[in-house]
Scaffold this motif. Sequence first.
Motif, PDB file in Angstrom:
ATOM      1  N   ASN A 589      43.809  22.928  17.713  1.00 27.12           N
ATOM      2  CA  ASN A 589      42.745  21.897  18.033  1.00 27.12           C
ATOM      3  C   ASN A 589      42.794  22.237  16.715  1.00 27.12           C
ATOM      4  O   ASN A 589      41.682  22.925  16.269  1.00 27.12           O
ATOM      5  CB  ASN A 589      42.127  22.111  19.353  1.00 27.12           C
ATOM      6  N   TRP A 620      40.945  14.919  16.101  1.00 24.22           N
ATOM      7  CA  TRP A 620      42.083  15.018  17.396  1.00 24.22           C
ATOM      8  C   TRP A 620      43.070  14.706  17.599  1.00 24.22           C
ATOM      9  O   TRP A 620      43.958  14.892  18.260  1.00 24.22           O
ATOM     10  CB  TRP A 620      41.401  14.118  18.578  1.00 24.22           C
ATOM     11  N   SER A 623      46.100  16.890  16.824  1.00 26.45           N
ATOM     12  CA  SER A 623      45.666  17.380  17.429  1.00 26.45           C
ATOM     13  C   SER A 623      46.712  17.723  18.240  1.00 26.45           C
ATOM     14  O   SER A 623      46.843  17.527  18.934  1.00 26.45           O
ATOM     15  CB  SER A 623      44.606  18.366  17.924  1.00 26.45           C
ATOM     16  N   SER A 626      45.765  17.272  22.387  1.00 27.32           N
ATOM     17  CA  SER A 626      45.649  15.764  22.537  1.00 27.32           C
ATOM     18  C   SER A 626      46.527  15.130  23.327  1.00 27.32           C
ATOM     19  O   SER A 626      46.432  14.138  24.304  1.00 27.32           O
ATOM     20  CB  SER A 626      45.321  15.371  21.626  1.00 27.32           C
TER      21      SER A 626
END
Length: 712
Positions: A589, A620, A623, A626
């Motif tokens: 993240n 996001w 990351s 996700s």
Amino acid sequence: MSRSVTLAGIAASVLISFGAGALAAQEAAPAATAVQTPAQGSAQTGPNRIFSGEDLFDLAVASDPQISPDGSRIAYVRRQNDIMADRAISAIWMIDVASGDETPFAGRSGGAFAPRWSPDGTRVAYVSTESGGAQLWVKWVGSGEAVRLTGLANSPSSIAWSPDGRSIAYTMLVNDAPPSFGSAPAGRPEGAEWAEPLQVTDLVNFRADGAGEITPGFAKIFVILATGGAPRQMTFGPTHDGGPLSWSPDGGTIVFTANRNANWQTDPVEADVWALNTATLAVTKLTDRDGPDAGALVSPDGRKIAYIGFEDAGRAYENAELSIMDSDGSNARVLSADWDYSVDAMAWDADSRGIYVQYDERGETNVARIGLDGQVRVVAAGIGGGGFDRPYTGGSFSVAGNDAVAFTGGTAAMPANVQITRGGDARMLTDLNPNLRITKTMGEVREITVGSSFDGQEVQGWLTLPPGYVEGSRVPLILEIHGGPFAAYGPHFSTDNQLYAAAGYAVLSANPRGSTSYGEAFAQEIDKDYPGRDYDDLISIVDHAIALGIADPDRLFVTGGSGGGVLTSWIVGRTNRFRAAATQKPVINWTTQALTADGTGYFGLYWLGARPWENPETFWAHSPLSLIGEVETPTLVVVGAEDYRTPVSEAVQYYSALQLAGVPTALIRVPGASHGSIAARPSQSAAKASAILAWFERYADGWEPEPTDSAE
């Protein structure tokens, strides 16, 4: 004299990277291939010629070769794994160049490093922990007498002799008091056991990987007489003054690197070259461009200063360029402007008409001489060789007054040794691992290249085959992804690759876009887009290994550490082609990593172009967390218990998410290990890699999720 400097600080403190993603592996049960691993232990009927986890304890590697001013001797650091201490022990050894004879020089019991020759070649200064904490020592080469010069509270670094040999400069952290707010209640009764006091900090980065909690204070320059006495502090103020340190020929000036701006904590890429007057202690700023100017070295004639840096454009990667200027800071110019390589280290030629530089080209490390007229001549090739746990770490070098170059270099089957060259072929001076060379059969390493499925751009990789590989047979493949991500694999010795190969796997170490040594543009392809098209490059080279008839398409596995852990987690969120995965010390993240890692002021702005709250969608979107809903691959999560670069919380997030998503997973934490030292201790390295191989074996035949009960 030897005038060399390694600019690891450009990569470590200025261009922050995630570091090594390599692992050493322990021999595991062989996969169903043409290669068979002999039995271990008392049942063994003959010598084991396959590299195993036990062999990690026998490894030695050479580093930091320092050649004497006249080129007759080389002092180098030998790192030898100690089975009783379960760690690498550093000692300094001396080589007679003419005969090749080696003798122990300092630190027989371990703990000696950073040798530096006096200008007249009669003495060597070094740092040793033999008497407790790290202290500065000097040893006379002729008599063998050694004396401890200091009794310091903190370790000295950046050792530099004065030109007359009478003084030694060094840098050292000067402790400062932490901030204080309020106090505990007064009147603690005698004998009462109260809690430890509150921990208070006001630093942006209050932890550092490998060091833990940062002691408040600032690195400062000191000078001490080479015969001992009280050291003299030379710089002051609330900023860090760093090395390397370089004296002017008259001894009147010491050149150093520092970011002395008020915002030094939140502008980690900025640095300038400064000049310290050794008589008045006045400091003068010599460079002023926006970006890191570091590693300054004064030429032997005192007329020029060479330094390394670049103009800060806010990108995650830039080539470090070689520049020169007059000794007063005027007439600065980039000497390597038309040379698409990044300079890692440098040393002046004794005639002041050229500079020797270390650089990487297509995964290999070389040394070249760049004349002040811009002409480039390669003088040593393939000076890498890897080490215990970092197969993409280049070597190091130094230069004598007669232009002899001492360097470390190895092969894909052998850790780094000390070599020397002077205008011709290199000569090997050490043989640190004869038993490995004589008794062990290592996996062959082949170069492979392929055009990326995304845009056809060439992607290079190195394929380590199982020992005794039968041409035309298919074997299971491990895709090993390097960290950094601004680094590159090369044909260097790698314990992890050789041990995975010994277990029956082919190991593919690929250099996707973002890797260094292929030109600045190639490395910048992932700027503000990482992970991104590097995924396509990795899948393309895996497909090529299959097309070559080597990799079994039904037995593919993937692992990698740090930046390689990021991409491992990204890959299993994009495809289910791999039977199992092991993501090591990953970033999961980007928002939490940018705010908890030891590069707080750096990662968000330079890698993703914003602070997390300014563009949360981009954070996001890149990351791996996700993609958790798409993961079907059994994935092991591995992290050092004291990792502050990709903090433990990143690994825990991914492990928890996999558990909640119903994907097979387990969490391995390596006790006492930081980000950079996750494979430093042989027993942990072997045990951890053995677990990874066991994980791959567990899911070698695939996995199907259990059906969920449907509502009536």
